[in-house]
Enzyme design. Sequence first.
Site, PDB file in Angstrom:
ATOM      1  N   GLY A   1       0.641  -4.973   1.089  1.00  0.00           N
ATOM      2  CA  GLY A   1      -0.564  -5.071   0.268  1.00  0.00           C
ATOM      3  C   GLY A   1      -0.334  -5.808  -1.044  1.00  0.00           C
ATOM      4  O   GLY A   1      -1.284  -6.347  -1.632  1.00  0.00           O
TER       5      GLY A   1
ATOM      6  N   GLU B   1      -0.651  -9.339  -0.161  1.00  0.00           N
ATOM      7  CA  GLU B   1      -2.068  -9.557   0.154  1.00  0.00           C
ATOM      8  C   GLU B   1      -2.912  -9.630  -1.122  1.00  0.00           C
ATOM      9  O   GLU B   1      -3.864 -10.414  -1.196  1.00  0.00           O
ATOM     10  CB  GLU B   1      -2.561  -8.447   1.086  1.00  0.00           C
ATOM     11  CG  GLU B   1      -1.922  -8.548   2.473  1.00  0.00           C
ATOM     12  CD  GLU B   1      -2.184  -7.327   3.344  1.00  0.00           C
ATOM     13  OE1 GLU B   1      -1.794  -6.211   2.935  1.00  0.00           O
ATOM     14  OE2 GLU B   1      -2.775  -7.476   4.419  1.00  0.00           O
TER      15      GLU B   1
ATOM     16  N   GLU C   1       4.674  -4.888   7.603  1.00  0.00           N
ATOM     17  CA  GLU C   1       3.845  -3.894   8.288  1.00  0.00           C
ATOM     18  C   GLU C   1       4.292  -3.598   9.723  1.00  0.00           C
ATOM     19  O   GLU C   1       4.278  -2.442  10.150  1.00  0.00           O
ATOM     20  CB  GLU C   1       2.375  -4.335   8.291  1.00  0.00           C
ATOM     21  CG  GLU C   1       1.671  -4.164   6.951  1.00  0.00           C
ATOM     22  CD  GLU C   1       1.808  -5.368   6.043  1.00  0.00           C
ATOM     23  OE1 GLU C   1       2.679  -6.228   6.295  1.00  0.00           O
ATOM     24  OE2 GLU C   1       1.050  -5.443   5.069  1.00  0.00           O
TER      25      GLU C   1
ATOM     26  N   ALA D   1       0.865  -1.173   0.000  1.00  0.00           N
ATOM     27  CA  ALA D   1       0.000   0.000   0.000  1.00  0.00           C
ATOM     28  C   ALA D   1       0.906   1.229   0.000  1.00  0.00           C
ATOM     29  O   ALA D   1       2.071   1.149   0.396  1.00  0.00           O
ATOM     30  CB  ALA D   1      -0.894  -0.014   1.227  1.00  0.00           C
TER      31      ALA D   1
HETATM   32  N1  CO8 Z   1       4.494   3.178  -0.984  1.00  0.00           N
HETATM   33  C1  CO8 Z   1       4.821   4.319  -1.594  1.00  0.00           C
HETATM   34  N2  CO8 Z   1       5.908   4.452  -2.409  1.00  0.00           N
HETATM   35  C2  CO8 Z   1       6.670   3.354  -2.587  1.00  0.00           C
HETATM   36  C3  CO8 Z   1       6.379   2.126  -1.972  1.00  0.00           C
HETATM   37  C4  CO8 Z   1       5.227   2.043  -1.142  1.00  0.00           C
HETATM   38  N3  CO8 Z   1       4.835   0.909  -0.528  1.00  0.00           N
HETATM   39  N4  CO8 Z   1       7.330   1.233  -2.322  1.00  0.00           N
HETATM   40  C5  CO8 Z   1       8.181   1.892  -3.135  1.00  0.00           C
HETATM   41  N5  CO8 Z   1       7.792   3.167  -3.305  1.00  0.00           N
HETATM   42  C6  CO8 Z   1       8.453   4.221  -4.094  1.00  0.00           C
HETATM   43  C7  CO8 Z   1       9.673   4.770  -3.379  1.00  0.00           C
HETATM   44  O1  CO8 Z   1       9.298   5.731  -2.436  1.00  0.00           O
HETATM   45  C8  CO8 Z   1      10.470   5.340  -4.539  1.00  0.00           C
HETATM   46  O2  CO8 Z   1       9.892   6.564  -4.906  1.00  0.00           O
HETATM   47  P1  CO8 Z   1      10.876   7.832  -5.218  1.00  0.00           P
HETATM   48  O3  CO8 Z   1      11.664   7.395  -6.430  1.00  0.00           O
HETATM   49  O4  CO8 Z   1       9.915   8.930  -5.502  1.00  0.00           O
HETATM   50  O5  CO8 Z   1      11.722   8.007  -4.012  1.00  0.00           O
HETATM   51  C9  CO8 Z   1      10.160   4.353  -5.673  1.00  0.00           C
HETATM   52  O6  CO8 Z   1       8.970   3.661  -5.300  1.00  0.00           O
HETATM   53  C10 CO8 Z   1      11.248   3.343  -5.871  1.00  0.00           C
HETATM   54  O7  CO8 Z   1      11.482   2.693  -4.638  1.00  0.00           O
HETATM   55  P2  CO8 Z   1      12.934   2.602  -3.942  1.00  0.00           P
HETATM   56  O8  CO8 Z   1      13.791   3.709  -4.387  1.00  0.00           O
HETATM   57  O9  CO8 Z   1      12.708   2.417  -2.477  1.00  0.00           O
HETATM   58  O10 CO8 Z   1      13.459   1.234  -4.612  1.00  0.00           O
HETATM   59  P3  CO8 Z   1      14.526   0.234  -3.994  1.00  0.00           P
HETATM   60  O11 CO8 Z   1      14.876  -0.693  -5.079  1.00  0.00           O
HETATM   61  O12 CO8 Z   1      15.621   0.959  -3.308  1.00  0.00           O
HETATM   62  O13 CO8 Z   1      13.713  -0.572  -2.855  1.00  0.00           O
HETATM   63  C11 CO8 Z   1      11.815  -1.760  -1.949  1.00  0.00           C
HETATM   64  C12 CO8 Z   1      12.630  -1.402  -3.211  1.00  0.00           C
HETATM   65  C13 CO8 Z   1      12.657  -2.652  -1.038  1.00  0.00           C
HETATM   66  C14 CO8 Z   1      10.579  -2.493  -2.390  1.00  0.00           C
HETATM   67  C15 CO8 Z   1      11.453  -0.463  -1.206  1.00  0.00           C
HETATM   68  O14 CO8 Z   1      10.855   0.438  -2.128  1.00  0.00           O
HETATM   69  C16 CO8 Z   1      10.481  -0.649  -0.077  1.00  0.00           C
HETATM   70  O15 CO8 Z   1      10.873  -1.120   0.994  1.00  0.00           O
HETATM   71  N6  CO8 Z   1       9.195  -0.260  -0.283  1.00  0.00           N
HETATM   72  C17 CO8 Z   1       8.195  -0.282   0.753  1.00  0.00           C
HETATM   73  C18 CO8 Z   1       7.763  -1.691   1.028  1.00  0.00           C
HETATM   74  C19 CO8 Z   1       6.740  -1.712   2.117  1.00  0.00           C
HETATM   75  O16 CO8 Z   1       7.001  -1.390   3.264  1.00  0.00           O
HETATM   76  N7  CO8 Z   1       5.522  -2.154   1.766  1.00  0.00           N
HETATM   77  C20 CO8 Z   1       4.448  -2.325   2.698  1.00  0.00           C
HETATM   78  C21 CO8 Z   1       3.660  -1.097   2.819  1.00  0.00           C
HETATM   79  S1  CO8 Z   1       2.447  -1.243   4.097  1.00  0.00           S
HETATM   80  C22 CO8 Z   1       1.211  -2.110   3.420  1.00  0.00           C
HETATM   81  O17 CO8 Z   1       1.271  -2.548   2.320  1.00  0.00           O
HETATM   82  C23 CO8 Z   1       0.047  -2.339   4.328  1.00  0.00           C
HETATM   83  C24 CO8 Z   1      -1.179  -2.817   3.567  1.00  0.00           C
HETATM   84  C25 CO8 Z   1      -2.390  -2.672   4.369  1.00  0.00           C
HETATM   85  C26 CO8 Z   1      -2.840  -1.250   4.437  1.00  0.00           C
HETATM   86  C27 CO8 Z   1      -3.938  -1.080   5.397  1.00  0.00           C
HETATM   87  C28 CO8 Z   1      -4.499   0.311   5.337  1.00  0.00           C
HETATM   88  C29 CO8 Z   1      -4.828   0.910   6.632  1.00  0.00           C
END
Ligand code: CO8
Length: 259
Positions: free
Chosen positions: A108, A111, A131, A63
């Site tokens: 997500g 999921e 999460e 998400a």
């Molecule tokens: N949300 C928003 N932006 C994201 C997300 C995300 N989940 N994942 C990646 N991005 C964006 C980055 O911010 C970045 O944007 P920018 O270039 O503008 O800085 C771009 O995508 C590229 O990402 P990275 O530069 O971070 O790429 P890397 O190769 O260095 O890393 C990863 C890749 C490891 C996947 C890293 O991006 C990461 O850790 N992402 C987040 C993963 C995460 O924590 N996901 C879980 C989110 S929580 C969730 O899903 C809960 C669901 C239930 C919600 C319930 C609602 C209440």
Amino acid sequence: MALIQYAVIGHVGLITINRPEALNALNRAVLQELNEVLDAVDLGTTRCLVITGAGEKAFVAGADVAEMCCMNESEARIFSETGNALFRKIETFPIPIIAAVNGYALGGGNELALSCDIRICSENAVFGQPEADLGITPGFGGTQRLARVIGSTSKAKELLFTCRNIKAEEALQIGLVSAVYPQIDLLTEAIKMADRIAGHAPIAIRNIKKAVNEGLDMPIEDAIQHEVNLFGNCFTTEDQKEGMQAFLQKRKEKVFKNR
Ligand code: CO8
């Protein structure tokens, strides 16, 4: 540019989550478009769906954290309800849905894959529920479906508590995915599988999905009765006659009409 792309290939519908600049992260707009695309699927002709992510890096990296970070409790509840309603729609969608996981499937993203009927992935796929490290629980069904899908509360809780990401090989080993392919072959293999499913009697396939999904939530006696009813229902269809006549006539070619 559409956040969700939809293409029809014969009887197969291909849904692509198209926000590669944010690793296909799910924000409200993506969820809404995905919902609209599902509503627009022509169930008269489409017999199987494939869901994948745009680009070579991510299926869905979760998400959208940027959108979630400032939510209050009531907004978070609504976001969780919206995602859960959509993923339940996917889970109970009348035709099978295959997740072709082409990279990160985190939070997500995992999921979303869990709500599909079948998961296959590329060799570079990474799965995880990070999460707890963000201060939240999974909110799109992960606390419920992960254990059900892999059949182990111990392994599910280990992954949920530790926030440990796993690679494709381990995902295969724990039963999270059915197969792993080189990335270049993943979509072809997904469409090949979908095509194969689409080649069988569509009403039988729908009834099998209902029998498995709904039966798992019932006591075994009720579940068996559910199978009896759905089995009986197949005998009201033209496709049952076609399938069995083709066998008896030693005819390879069959024409299933979805009737
Ligand atoms: N949300 C928003 N932006 C994201 C997300 C995300 N989940 N994942 C990646 N991005 C964006 C980055 O911010 C970045 O944007 P920018 O270039 O503008 O800085 C771009 O995508 C590229 O990402 P990275 O530069 O971070 O790429 P890397 O190769 O260095 O890393 C990863 C890749 C490891 C996947 C890293 O991006 C990461 O850790 N992402 C987040 C993963 C995460 O924590 N996901 C879980 C989110 S929580 C969730 O899903 C809960 C669901 C239930 C919600 C319930 C609602 C209440």
